[in-house]
Design a protein around this motif. Structure first.
Motif: not given
Length: 260
Positions: A103, A180-181, A239
């Motif tokens: 992260e 991304r999420f 993702k």
């Protein structure tokens, strides 16, 4: 820290207070520096308007304390710019210990890119949109009507628009994070491109200070480009599992279409 390696809530508050105090001191020092150049900063801010105004015309102030408070606000904005690296660094020091290593590798470049995109939006509004917009607005002068822009009015308009341009240029980063999420996918963004095109012109009509087509195109054009950059960013950093699922679904749809 406790036996599990976690920081108690009171220590979090103490750490936050420490970071905030450093930020406030940094802004205070920046304010002192910026106030000593207050007139130069305001002249720099009003350059786009000055270039559109007739030679010799000046801004006015209609209340006795107006010029003083305008210079205070300009100095405060200058202080925020000067202290921005320190504020970002202190913010990073506060949130970094609570992040995983992966992260941290993602968030730190994101903060830097966010600053660069914001600065790009501000520069775009200042150097591209403002000169055309102010020239258009001052074009309503005639033998019966004269424009007398005030310091307060101009500062309010300029800072509001510049901040809006800066936030709008965050679009690629926001979309990339959503991808991304797994909240959005490149396929979803591509499929809704026509709605993004329409929304770009709506946003341009709202944000630009003039209703003419040229200024709206100057705003809508970069928005469309930013949306395409968002699709590219979603493809690269999105993702992978969701992207693969979309690709498989698209492939199945093509096969079914060929079968029919």
């Amino acid at each position: 820290m406790d036996e599990n390696g976690k920081m108690p809530f009171t220590e979090h508050l103490a750490e936050l207070r420490k970071r905030l105090i450093i930020c406030f001191v940094g802004v205070g020092v920046g304010f002192a520096v910026a106030y000593s150049f207050k007139e130069s900063l305001f002249v720099l801010l009003m350059q786009p308007l000055k270039g559109a105004m007739p030679s010799g015309q000046k801004l006015i102030y209609t209340g006795l304390p107006e010029a003083f408070f305008v210079y205070i606000e300009v100095s405060f904005f200058g202080a925020l710019l000067l202290a921005a690296p320190l504020i970002l660094y202190e913010m990073w020091l506060f949130i970094a210990p609570g992040l995983y290593k992966s992260e941290r590798r993602f968030i730190f470049p994101l903060l830097l890119l966010s600053c660069l995109f914001f600065a790009g939006g501000v520069l775009f509004g200042y150097s591209i949109v403002f000169p055309y917009a102010f020239k258009y607005l001052l074009g309503f002068e005639s033998d019966l009507v004269q424009a007398l822009p005030s310091m307060r009015e101009y500062l309010s308009l300029a800072t509001t628009l510049l901040i809006a341009f800066g936030f709008i240029f965050q679009l690629p980063l926001v979309m990339t994070m959503l991808a991304r999420f797994g909240i959005v996918t490149p396929r979803f963004l591509s499929r809704n491109r026509k709605y993004a095109l329409l929304l770009s012109f709506v946003v341009a009509a709202i944000i630009t200070p003039t209703p003419d087509v040229v200024n709206q195109l100057l705003m809508a054009g970069p928005l469309i480009v930013l949306y395409e950059v968002s699709i590219l960013g979603a493809k690269i950093f999105g993702k992978k599992r969701v992207q693969q699922k979309d690709e498989d679904a698209e492939k199945n749809n093509k096969e079914q279409g060929q079968g029919n």
